[in-house]
Design an enzyme around this catalytic site. Structure first.
Site, PDB file in Angstrom:
ATOM      1  CG  ASP A 157      11.719  13.416-102.111  1.00  0.00           C
ATOM      2  OD1 ASP A 157      12.431  14.066-102.907  1.00  0.00           O
ATOM      3  OD2 ASP A 157      12.154  12.489-101.405  1.00  0.00           O
ATOM      4  CG  HIS A 163       9.228   9.072-103.950  1.00  0.00           C
ATOM      5  ND1 HIS A 163      10.514   9.061-103.456  1.00  0.00           N
ATOM      6  CD2 HIS A 163       8.487   9.719-103.025  1.00  0.00           C
ATOM      7  CE1 HIS A 163      10.536   9.698-102.291  1.00  0.00           C
ATOM      8  NE2 HIS A 163       9.318  10.100-101.993  1.00  0.00           N
ATOM      9  CB  CYS A 165       8.972   7.712 -99.701  1.00  0.00           C
ATOM     10  SG  CYS A 165       7.975   9.057 -99.053  1.00  0.00           S
TER      11      CYS A 165
HETATM   12 ZN   LIG Z   1       8.475  10.812-100.253  1.00  0.00          ZN
END
Ligand SMILES: [Zn+2]
Length: 510
Positions: free
Chosen positions: A169, A235, A246
């Site tokens: 990400d 996260h 996420c």
């Molecule tokens: Zn993620």
């Protein structure tokens, strides 16, 4: 010029709110943000490195501004596409507002066919990325004076190598240089969707590292009792946990932590099973709140492995050290960690605690960074990546929400990473008719004969695989690619070797 991007961010936020946000979510987020703003007015934390924060913010702002002005400038250019002197006008605006010499092959013949704005947009993103990378390798904007002593510090903690796998990400792309304030050259970073890193890849790296220690005493001799530290970074979003967590774990923080932990244990087991004689590694599990960059580090259990349920939150450390003397910081933070978990105080974990204390100490500066420059909570708490980076490399990308990473050798093997990236860019760009810009990259070691040619063949192969996986988007010009390679042994910048926005290339409307 930034107004367009902000408006775009607002439109995207609006689109999301229609789909998933409830009134309760919004109220919760407002309460969260208001609380942070109230705290923000007080002075910075005594342990915060204010000068470093200023330098990091200046770099982040100007780098992102270069990408964010592309769309509004192209909107302006589009108004003139039927004018007689369109090419001249477009070039003037490109030079003046984007500092770019626009490609004539995309500007000509607009009296016959409409200007291919999507392709021009992708070309500008790619060109801006190239300038960004050139600056990174020539000017070294993120190098710190303290970088030289870093290897000595990690060895004093009992480690010789740090191998971090954050989620791919884009909101975690600044994990090393900003959130944890570690020198990017001192940490191996490989990002994967959901922090579900490739165990075999890490195993291969571990063998390589231990071989170098044995044969060349690099980074230290194999006789030194130091270990390889593997960390996974997941996260979550504290303000919108069900929507902005996420994507690879359905926005579920517990699943994200469990997923990352399962890979860490598999890697540790892999090392122990494949190389007996006491071979092992240390593990670390870190969570990041992507709203404000506050980290949580999972405390080691009695075996030294991260405890899924017991962690220390950097916000607690921030509050508890609000009046600490900088000279006492390491001791105070270490004591806080020990209070949190008595198992941690054993001799066995001493080095690990020292390293955890350093990360928590460093994160205090980042907490103030978000408080001071973003009112304690990023306005782009969701995805706002500017392009997808796919392949091997991207050391120069150390900024939040600039790039979605898909670290892979083949599209087929890591299809989930690519699919998540295209899904994110469908929301950001494709739905609005703008292409997803994809930088396909392969780093190579120039001292290995034939390595560059193999890297070029590799990026071409990845481009073909992308086109095959997303035929419709490719046909409609909604995925645009730039192919780059880089000799990572020479510390040079990237080299562009092809792509769909080049003259006569495929991957767009013709
Ligand atoms: Zn993620």
């Amino acid at each position: 010029m930034l107004a367009g991007r902000q408006k775009r961010a607002g439109q995207l936020g609006q689109a999301r709110s229609n789909r998933v946000r409830t009134a309760a979510d919004v109220a919760r987020r407002q309460r969260f943000a208001t609380g942070n703003v109230a705290r923000l007015r007080s002075d910075s934390h005594p342990l915060t490195n204010a000068a470093e924060n200023d330098a990091l913010h200046a770099y982040e702002s100007r780098s992102k501004a270069a990408f964010d002005k592309i769309e509004p400038v192209l909107k302006e250019i589009a108004q003139y596409q039927h004018d007689n002197n369109f090419v001249v006008k477009a070039q003037e605006l490109g030079r003046l507002l984007l500092s770019l010499e626009l490609p004539s092959h995309l500007l000509e013949n607009t009296w016959i066919a409409p200007l291919d704005m999507g392709k021009l947009y992708a070309w500008c993103v790619f060109e801006t990325f190239q300038l960004f990378a050139d600056e990174f390798y020539s000017e070294k904007p993120l190098a710190q004076k303290s970088d030289a002593g870093f290897q000595g510090f990690i060895e004093s903690c009992g480690f010789h190598t740090l191998d971090f796998s954050p989620c791919a990400d884009g909101r975690l792309a600044h994990t090393i240089s900003y959130v944890l304030r570690l020198p990017y050259k001192g940490v191996r970073r490989k990002s994967y969707a959901g922090a579900m890193f490739d165990v075999e890849d890490s195993l291969q790296k571990w063998v390589e590292v231990e071989h170098k220690r044995l044969s060349e005493s690099i980074p230290n001799s194999a006789s030194e009792p130091t270990r390889y530290l593997k960390a996974a970074v997941y996260h979550y979003s504290s303000s919108l946990p069900d929507q902005e967590g996420c994507a690879a774990h359905g926005s579920d923080a517990v699943k994200a932590a469990e997923g990352a932990m399962s890979r860490l244990l598999a890697f540790q087991q892999g090392v122990q099973n494949s190389f007996c004689c006491g071979a092992s590694i240390d593990l670390m599990l870190i969570g990041i709140d992507t709203d404000n960059d506050v980290i949580r580090i999972h405390c080691p259990d009695t075996n030294g492995n991260p405890d899924g349920e017991n962690y220390i939150d950097a916000q607690e450390v921030y509050d508890a050290t609000r009046h600490a003397n900088p000279g006492d910081s390491e001791r105070v933070i270490s004591e806080l960690i020990a209070q949190k978990n008595p198992a941690i105080s054993s001799e066995f974990n001493k080095g690990l605690v020292k390293f955890m204390a350093r990360l928590l100490f460093n994160n205090i500066s980042q907490i103030d960074y978000v408080r001071n420059y973003f009112n304690g909570c990023y306005s782009d708490i969701g995805h706002q990546e500017r392009f997808i980076g796919m392949g091997i490399g991207f050391e120069e990308v150390q900024l939040r929400n600039l790039t979605y990473f898909a670290y892979l050798k083949t599209v087929e093997q890591n299809a989930i990473d690519v699919d998540v990236g295209i899904m994110i860019f469908t929301g950001l760009n494709i739905k609005r008719g703008l292409p997803a810009p994809v930088v396909i990259r392969y780093d190579y070691h120039g001292n290995v004969p034939g390595a560059r040619a193999r890297a070029v063949a590799k990026v071409e192969c990845l481009q073909q695989a992308m086109m095959a996986r997303f035929p419709q988007q490719t046909q409609q010009g909604l995925i645009q690619t730039m192919l780059v390679v880089r000799d990572c042994s020479a510390d040079n910048s990237i080299e562009v070797v092809g792509g769909s926005t080049q003259p006569g290339e495929v991957g767009g409307r013709h």
